[in-house]
Design an enzyme around this catalytic site. Structure first.
Site, PDB file in Angstrom:
ATOM      1  N   TYR A 186       0.860  -1.185   0.000  1.00 59.38           N
ATOM      2  CA  TYR A 186       0.000   0.000   0.000  1.00 59.38           C
ATOM      3  C   TYR A 186       0.894   1.232   0.000  1.00 59.38           C
ATOM      4  O   TYR A 186       1.697   1.415   0.903  1.00 59.38           O
ATOM      5  CB  TYR A 186      -0.926   0.017   1.228  1.00 59.38           C
ATOM      6  CG  TYR A 186      -1.838   1.222   1.229  1.00 59.38           C
ATOM      7  CD1 TYR A 186      -2.993   1.240   0.445  1.00 59.38           C
ATOM      8  CD2 TYR A 186      -1.524   2.361   1.958  1.00 59.38           C
ATOM      9  CE1 TYR A 186      -3.816   2.351   0.411  1.00 59.38           C
ATOM     10  CE2 TYR A 186      -2.342   3.479   1.929  1.00 59.38           C
ATOM     11  CZ  TYR A 186      -3.491   3.471   1.157  1.00 59.38           C
ATOM     12  OH  TYR A 186      -4.295   4.579   1.111  1.00 59.38           O
TER      13      TYR A 186
ATOM     14  N   ASP B  40       9.455   2.824   0.598  1.00 59.85           N
ATOM     15  CA  ASP B  40       8.346   3.606   1.135  1.00 59.85           C
ATOM     16  C   ASP B  40       8.422   3.469   2.650  1.00 59.85           C
ATOM     17  O   ASP B  40       8.013   2.453   3.213  1.00 59.85           O
ATOM     18  CB  ASP B  40       7.026   3.057   0.582  1.00 59.85           C
ATOM     19  CG  ASP B  40       5.809   3.780   1.155  1.00 59.85           C
ATOM     20  OD1 ASP B  40       5.946   4.464   2.192  1.00 59.85           O
ATOM     21  OD2 ASP B  40       4.723   3.635   0.568  1.00 59.85           O
TER      22      ASP B  40
ATOM     23  N   LYS C 267       3.116  11.132   6.895  1.00 60.38           N
ATOM     24  CA  LYS C 267       2.523  10.976   8.214  1.00 60.38           C
ATOM     25  C   LYS C 267       3.137  11.894   9.281  1.00 60.38           C
ATOM     26  O   LYS C 267       3.015  13.098   9.188  1.00 60.38           O
ATOM     27  CB  LYS C 267       2.583   9.511   8.627  1.00 60.38           C
ATOM     28  CG  LYS C 267       1.831   8.609   7.601  1.00 60.38           C
ATOM     29  CD  LYS C 267       1.142   7.457   8.234  1.00 60.38           C
ATOM     30  CE  LYS C 267       0.557   6.479   7.248  1.00 60.38           C
ATOM     31  NZ  LYS C 267      -0.867   6.665   7.023  1.00 60.38           N
TER      32      LYS C 267
HETATM   33  C1  LIG Z   1       3.267   2.743   3.536  1.00 55.91           C
HETATM   34  C2  LIG Z   1       2.387   3.876   3.105  1.00 55.91           C
HETATM   35  N1  LIG Z   1       2.704   4.572   2.020  1.00 55.91           N
HETATM   36  C3  LIG Z   1       1.960   5.605   1.607  1.00 55.91           C
HETATM   37  C4  LIG Z   1       0.819   5.980   2.271  1.00 55.91           C
HETATM   38  C5  LIG Z   1      -0.003   7.101   1.753  1.00 55.91           C
HETATM   39  O1  LIG Z   1       0.134   8.226   2.542  1.00 55.91           O
HETATM   40  P1  LIG Z   1      -1.030   9.328   2.554  1.00 55.91           P
HETATM   41  O2  LIG Z   1      -2.208   8.708   3.210  1.00 55.91           O
HETATM   42  O3  LIG Z   1      -0.437  10.471   3.305  1.00 55.91           O
HETATM   43  O4  LIG Z   1      -1.297   9.687   1.122  1.00 55.91           O
HETATM   44  C6  LIG Z   1       0.451   5.280   3.424  1.00 55.91           C
HETATM   45  C7  LIG Z   1      -0.763   5.663   4.172  1.00 55.91           C
HETATM   46  O5  LIG Z   1      -1.285   4.956   4.980  1.00 55.91           O
HETATM   47  C8  LIG Z   1       1.241   4.198   3.847  1.00 55.91           C
HETATM   48  O6  LIG Z   1       0.927   3.483   4.923  1.00 55.91           O
END
Ligand SMILES: Cc1ncc(COP(=O)(O)O)c(C=O)c1O
Length: 424
Positions: free
Chosen positions: A157, A236, A263
């Site tokens: 994700y 990520d 975050k």
């Molecule tokens: C691992 C990861 N990458 C990217 C995101 C996306 O971030 P955002 O919700 O700020 O767009 C999330 C959000 O939960 C995440 O857990």
């Protein structure tokens, strides 16, 4: 003998009876938002709680129930729900003038602080979300390599338009994705043998995908393969950056070419960031002819920049993050101990302060997870419907001890229901 489905239906009826104001709020919201929802991950049947306020690690819903919040805003809420430090930083930035129509001093400071932490980041750019950070990192990697294929992993994700549970989503960005099994070196080797790959985008732990950490040898293999084939390795670390001062890349010693963040680095405000090796990031240097563009009205907004600086300087210190990591490891071990001792059909996986409770039902574990979530909610502990727990700094041993007691009580009370699983 009551089945899991029957127990869940009863727990749902009880939830509806206890939460009339949340139900009314949901119905009102549904008049103006599809399903009353603007953030799919928050949805759970019959309707989600509407929270009125939060303080420390506690939240109060519109019906007046108080919960220990163990969701921690899906990892973003590492500070808990109230911080005089963050409030003062935002107020000061506001008093100094918002929307300054140009570069400002705060963005430089925040960029310096973040670049200094992560081994992979020489240069970085800010965005407004983790999703946007990942999209930009992928676009830059494509442009830098002149290739289009992007390797991602099943269960990964990376944002609302970059979601790979079960292979993908109709609303995913239309990129040339190759979805591989997670933690599978052979599959990665085969993919590289058969394709011209621009980038590999990987979470060092599948977060939304159930808190499954990447194996060290898998991260090392991805590093080796991307290097051999001239592809860009992107970590990520939107969630996992909290695992240490320098994230999982510092913990494992595997340094990617690019890293995305989000975050908590925004100190409670909307935030994202992507950075990496100088040679890659310099493709966006506007002093160069033909530089890649990267715009965004709020990329350097002073309120987020100020909150991010205060968050890093006050909360996201090496000591705090190490202590939080240890607390999470301890919680996961004790929680699994409670499940094992009670012969309850659950187990928890994760890394440090982020964990997921899974139900051990071959027929599907959603019902078991929901049952436990309802039972814990009644006892005053808020966990995500999907079983996620993300500890925030204000959660102390007192809350953890209370939570483990509540889990023990909940699974003891459901012993007969679990018996129906064995009988099925
Ligand atoms: C691992 C990861 N990458 C990217 C995101 C996306 O971030 P955002 O919700 O700020 O767009 C999330 C959000 O939960 C995440 O857990």
């Amino acid at each position: 003998m009551m089945s899991v489905a029957e127990a869940l239906a009863e727990a749902e009826r009880d939830f509806v009876a206890r939460n009339p104001q949340s139900e009314a709020s949901h119905q009102r919201a549904a008049q103006v938002m599809p399903g009353g929802n603007t953030r799919t991950s928050l949805w759970s049947a019959p309707f989600p709680l509407t929270i009125a306020s939060g303080e420390g690690c506690r939240i109060t819903d519109v019906d007046g129930h108080i919960y220990v919040d163990l969701v921690g805003e899906f990892t973003a809420g590492i500070f808990g729900h109230s911080s005089p430090v963050l409030a003062a930083a935002v107020a000061k930035a506001h008093a100094n003038g918002i929307n300054l129509s140009s570069h400002n001093t705060l963005e430089v400071r925040l960029a310096e602080l973040i670049a200094a932490r992560f081994p992979s980041i020489d240069l970085l750019r800010f965005t407004n979300s983790g999703t946007e950070a990942n999209l930009m990192a992928l676009m830059v990697a494509k442009a830098a390599t002149g290739r289009s294929k992007i390797v991602v992993f099943d269960g990964g994700y990376h944002g609302g338009v970059l979601t790979f549970a079960g292979g993908g989503s109709p609303v995913n960005a239309p990129l040339d994705f190759l979805v591989l099994p997670y933690n599978d070196i052979e599959a990665a080797e085969a993919a590289f043998a058969e394709n011209d790959i621009a980038a590999v985008l990987v979470e060092p732990m599948l977060g939304a995908g159930g808190c499954h950490p990447a194996r060290q040898d898998v991260l090392e293999a991805l590093r080796r393969l991307t290097r051999e084939h001239g592809a860009v390795l992107i970590f990520d670390e939107v969630q996992t950056a909290r695992m240490a001062h320098g994230g999982v890349q510092a913990r494992t010693g595997v340094t990617p070419d690019m890293t995305t963040l989000g975050k908590f680095f925004g100190g409670g405000l909307a935030f994202g960031c992507f950075g990496g090796r100088r040679a890659i990031m310099e493709t966006m240097d506007p002093r160069r002819s033909g530089a890649l563009g990267h715009a965004g009205t709020f990329n350097n907004n002073t309120l987020t920049m100020a909150a991010g600086i205060a968050a890093i300087e006050t909360y996201l210190t090496a000591d705090n993050l190490d202590a939080l990591f240890a607390r999470g490891e301890d919680l996961r071990a004790r929680l699994n101990g409670v499940f094992t001792d009670a012969h309850a059909p659950y187990h928890a996986t994760g890394m440090g302060s982020i964990l997921t409770i899974h139900g051990d039902d071959p027929a599907g574990d959603i019902a078991l997870r929901r049952l436990l979530q309802f039972d814990l909610g009644r006892a005053g502990y808020h966990i995500a419907a999907r079983g996620l727990i993300a500890l925030s700094l204000p959660v102390s041993e007192a809350e953890i001890a209370g939570f483990l007691q509540a889990v023990g009580d909940a699974v003891a009370a459901r012993r007969a229901v679990y018996g129906s699983l064995a009988a099925a």
